[in-house]
Design a protein around this motif. Structure first.
Motif, mmCIF file in Angstrom:
data_model
loop_
_atom_site.group_PDB
_atom_site.id
_atom_site.type_symbol
_atom_site.label_atom_id
_atom_site.label_comp_id
_atom_site.label_asym_id
_atom_site.label_seq_id
_atom_site.Cartn_x
_atom_site.Cartn_y
_atom_site.Cartn_z
ATOM 1 N N ASP B 106 42.294 47.224 43.500
ATOM 2 C CA ASP B 106 42.890 45.888 43.611
ATOM 3 C C ASP B 106 41.838 44.792 43.505
ATOM 4 O O ASP B 106 42.024 43.800 42.802
ATOM 5 N N LYS B 107 40.720 45.017 44.206
ATOM 6 C CA LYS B 107 39.636 44.030 44.142
ATOM 7 C C LYS B 107 39.121 43.897 42.711
ATOM 8 O O LYS B 107 38.830 42.798 42.247
ATOM 9 N N ALA B 108 39.016 45.040 42.031
ATOM 10 C CA ALA B 108 38.501 45.022 40.659
ATOM 11 C C ALA B 108 39.429 44.216 39.751
ATOM 12 O O ALA B 108 38.975 43.428 38.925
ATOM 13 N N ARG B 109 40.727 44.409 39.915
ATOM 14 C CA ARG B 109 41.692 43.659 39.087
ATOM 15 C C ARG B 109 41.583 42.168 39.359
ATOM 16 O O ARG B 109 41.570 41.355 38.434
ATOM 17 N N GLN B 110 41.497 41.812 40.654
ATOM 18 C CA GLN B 110 41.375 40.391 41.010
ATOM 19 C C GLN B 110 40.102 39.787 40.428
ATOM 20 O O GLN B 110 40.089 38.654 39.953
ATOM 21 N N TRP B 111 39.046 40.589 40.458
ATOM 22 C CA TRP B 111 37.743 40.137 39.947
ATOM 23 C C TRP B 111 37.865 39.759 38.468
ATOM 24 O O TRP B 111 37.364 38.725 38.031
ATOM 25 N N LEU B 112 38.560 40.603 37.707
ATOM 26 C CA LEU B 112 38.696 40.356 36.268
ATOM 27 C C LEU B 112 39.593 39.148 35.988
ATOM 28 O O LEU B 112 39.430 38.477 34.971
ATOM 29 N N VAL B 113 40.537 38.882 36.896
ATOM 30 C CA VAL B 113 41.367 37.685 36.738
ATOM 31 C C VAL B 113 40.521 36.450 37.043
ATOM 32 O O VAL B 113 40.543 35.456 36.323
ATOM 33 N N ARG B 114 39.733 36.558 38.106
ATOM 34 C CA ARG B 114 38.943 35.410 38.541
ATOM 35 C C ARG B 114 37.853 35.043 37.533
ATOM 36 O O ARG B 114 37.646 33.885 37.218
ATOM 37 N N TYR B 115 37.124 36.076 37.024
ATOM 38 C CA TYR B 115 35.985 35.785 36.146
ATOM 39 C C TYR B 115 36.306 35.974 34.667
ATOM 40 O O TYR B 115 35.455 35.734 33.835
ATOM 41 N N ASP B 116 37.484 36.457 34.337
ATOM 42 C CA ASP B 116 37.895 36.775 32.969
ATOM 43 C C ASP B 116 37.430 38.184 32.590
ATOM 44 O O ASP B 116 36.514 38.730 33.184
ATOM 45 N N ASN B 117 38.093 38.720 31.582
ATOM 46 C CA ASN B 117 37.891 40.134 31.291
ATOM 47 C C ASN B 117 37.213 40.359 29.945
ATOM 48 O O ASN B 117 37.818 40.142 28.905
ATOM 49 N N PRO B 118 35.951 40.798 29.942
ATOM 50 C CA PRO B 118 35.271 41.056 28.666
ATOM 51 C C PRO B 118 35.538 42.461 28.115
ATOM 52 O O PRO B 118 35.082 42.787 27.017
#
Lengths: 148, 185
Positions: B106-118
């Motif tokens: 869950d944290k990982a998914r939120q992280w990619l939303v917050r910083y964008d997903n490369p």
């Protein structure tokens, strides 16, 4: 009285404070001692100078779990060391294997010792040669001086 | 004291200079040489971060020259590295596969939303076993793989613009020219 109770309390805490302890079940004692020997011998890749047994780094925890898993799966010690060596190289073993890259590490000290021995032998022999080589003139003069 | 022995201290001094010059130029002892260069990507079967019902394997990474980036939300340096990964994904025409290492999904998914997903895809390595197979001992780490999934290069630590230009790009250029020579298009 209070301090005695406090001391007793601290003594109870001592076993909890002894580094990383994982509660891994083993089928027999021999396996447990093999586990302990392996995590002593394997070095934590993250920490430069700590073995897996002594490290709390995440990778050390993961590798301890992997060692435990491989032991339960029936792998031999050699297979486990090979597994680690294939992934993390010479660094992971506190006793690196003798290869073209590590032979200087293994035999360098012996070469240095032999070289030092050779130099020492040379110095001693030259010193001994010089000691026998006192000129006769000096000996005569010495006798005369001693008579006076 | 004969004339020859006058040169002994000089000899010792020069030997010391050479030893120290070599010793201090050795790479950072933290940078372990990778045992995996020129070996195929280790076999794995792990869920995808976007859809955990989907299973990814080493075959999911083949077909193109790509980067494989090991990251986690607990990894402070990964935040620093992130803008460069975004730039690579945008400007270099290079797919980046992520390995989410010992992390909370869950944290990982939120992280990619917050910083964008490369990342093209993110592999969930919740127990760090794929990381062990890759000889990873921290994050971030970045691998260059060729179109067959063979590991060509490993970089430990943050990929900055400078590091991309000086170390990763030359490796990728060699791979691209090799690929172009095999299949002229």
């Amino acid at each position: 009285m209070k301090s005695v109770a406090l001391l007793a309390g601290f003594l109870l805490l001592v076993p909890m404070a002894q580094g990383a302890i994982d509660a891994y079940p083993f089928t027999d004692e021999a396996m447990e001692s093999r586990y302990k020997a392996l995590i002593e011998e394997l070095r934590c890749p993250q920490c430069l100078n700590t073995n897996l047994a002594g490290s709390d780094a995440m990778i050390a925890q993961d590798l301890r779990r992997e060692v435990h898993r491989m032991l339960l799966a029936g792998n031999s010690d050699a297979e486990i060391l090979d597994f680690m060596h294939q992934r993390y190289g010479d660094f992971i073993l506190y006793e690196p294997r003798v290869t073209s890259r590590t032979w200087l590490l293994w035999y360098g000290p012996l070469i240095l010792l032999l070289a030092a021995g050779a130099v020492a032998a040379l110095v001693v022999r030259r010193g001994a040669a010089r000691a026998n080589d006192i000129p006769d003139v000096d000996k005569d003069r010495l006798r005369r001086l001693l008579k006076d | 004291m004969n004339a020859r022995s006058l040169f002994v201290p000089l000899g010792i001094f020069l030997a010391l200079v050479v030893t120290l010059a070599v010793g201090f130029r050795l790479d950072d002892p933290h940078k372990l040489p990778s045992e995996l260069i020129d070996r195929p990507f280790p076999a794995f079967s792990l869920p995808s971060l976007a859809d955990q019902a989907q299973t990814l394997t080493e075959a999911s990474l083949t077909g193109e020259i790509a980067l494989v980036n090991v990251w986690a939300t607990w990894c402070a340096a990964c935040v620093i590295e992130h803008p460069e990964l975004m730039r690579i994904a945008r400007e270099e025409g290079l797919p980046i596969y992520g390995i989410n290492y010992n992390d909370d999904v869950d944290k990982a998914r939120q992280w990619l939303v917050r910083y964008d997903n490369p990342y093209r895809t993110v592999i969930v390595d919740g127990e760090g076993r794929l990381a062990i197979d890759l000889g990873v001992y921290g994050a971030p780490e970045t691998f260059v793989i060729d179109e067959k999934g063979v590991i060509q290069y490993r970089h430990v630590g943050v990929v900055s613009r400078d590091i991309f230009d000086t170390t990763l790009r030359p490796v990728i250029d060699v791979l691209r020219s090799r690929q172009a020579a095999i299949e002229p298009s």
